[in-house]
Design an enzyme around this catalytic site. Structure first.
Site, PDB file in Angstrom:
ATOM      1  N   CYS A 112       1.649  31.296  -1.826  1.00 11.14           N
ATOM      2  CA  CYS A 112       0.472  30.889  -2.599  1.00 11.14           C
ATOM      3  C   CYS A 112       0.549  29.416  -3.017  1.00 11.14           C
ATOM      4  CB  CYS A 112       0.273  31.822  -3.804  1.00 11.14           C
ATOM      5  SG  CYS A 112      -1.407  31.783  -4.481  1.00 11.14           S
ATOM      6  N   HIS A 207       0.194  37.218  -1.834  1.00 14.22           N
ATOM      7  CA  HIS A 207       1.390  37.570  -2.615  1.00 14.22           C
ATOM      8  C   HIS A 207       1.996  38.869  -2.092  1.00 14.22           C
ATOM      9  CE1 HIS A 207       1.363  34.671  -6.032  1.00 14.22           C
ATOM     10  NE2 HIS A 207       0.088  34.564  -5.697  1.00 14.22           N
ATOM     11  N   GLU A 209       4.829  40.059  -2.687  1.00 10.65           N
ATOM     12  CA  GLU A 209       5.652  40.720  -3.716  1.00 10.65           C
ATOM     13  C   GLU A 209       4.885  41.782  -4.478  1.00 10.65           C
ATOM     14  OE1 GLU A 209       4.314  36.810  -5.787  1.00 10.65           O
ATOM     15  OE2 GLU A 209       4.586  37.619  -3.758  1.00 10.65           O
TER      16      GLU A 209
END
Length: 229
Positions: A112, A207, A209
């Protein structure tokens, strides 16, 4: 066999209720993704530019995490939006980490804001304001990927894979040493890039994660980071 040490850049934030106190922060899911893939995550707090060499020397790979906008002075523009979501000291420190990682030939995985900063560090620029790229809620996904075949992302994700979206800026001019390997099919926004040759660089705009616990492709991405990048 020693584990791969993966340095993750930390942000600084004031926590509500802890007046006057600043905390080093990173999404725990980012560290968990590295750990789950067999790596050893190390959070790198913001520091002095002079410390960048020592930090990069101690790690095997570097993750540039998400966060604030990149100050436009670093790509030759004036600020054109009303926002206070900037942290100059972080930009300066992480740019030093990038320079040192390139010098030491350490792989960089950029997420990002990290992707945007890496593009700027290599001579690219950013759109300072975009619309329709911030989804409601941190769970789930918002759009698909159009992937360049035979790329690193193409080895890890299927054409049309669903990703999340949490950014209000995006890449405008891609740095000369990079090649775009995934786009948002809705408007052509660059969603991933990699180095044309030489350094091991991989940048993604979404993202992973926030997806890895439910998404095998995201877990595969973290394994690729630890084992191959």
């Amino acid at each position: 066999m020693a584990k791969v040490l993966v340095g993750i850049t930390g942000n600084e934030k004031h926590i509500p209720g802890q007046t006057g106190m600043t905390y080093v922060t990173v999404a725990s899911e980012l560290a968990q993704g590295v750990s789950d893939a067999g790596g050893l995550p190390i959070v790198i707090p913001m520091g002095e530019v002079s410390q960048a060499r020592d930090y990069v020397t101690m790690i095997d790979k570097l993750i540039l995490s998400g966060g604030q906008h990149v100050d436009p002075r670093f790509y030759g523009e004036e600020k054109s939006i009303e926002s206070d979501d900037y942290l100059l000291a972080r930009d300066e420190f992480e740019l030093a980490l990038i320079r040192e990682a390139l010098k030491q030939n350490k792989p960089i995985f950029a997420v990002c804001r990290g992707m945007q900063l890496l593009n700027v560090a290599l001579g690219g620029s950013l759109h300072q304001a975009i619309e329709d790229h911030w989804q409601d809620g941190y769970a789930g996904t918002s759009h698909s990927l159009r992937i360049k075949p035979h790329s690193r992302v193409g080895q890890l994700f299927d054409q049309g894979s669903q990703i999340n979206s949490f950014h209000r800026q995006s890449i405008k001019d891609l740095a000369p040493g990079l090649v775009a390997t995934a786009h948002d099919p809705r408007d052509g926004t660059i969603e991933a890039f990699e180095s044309r040759k030489g350094a091991s660089l991989l940048g993604i705009q979404w993202h992973p994660e926030f997806l890895w616990q439910e998404c095998e492709r995201s877990r595969q991405l973290f394994r690729y980071l630890v084992e191959q990048l």
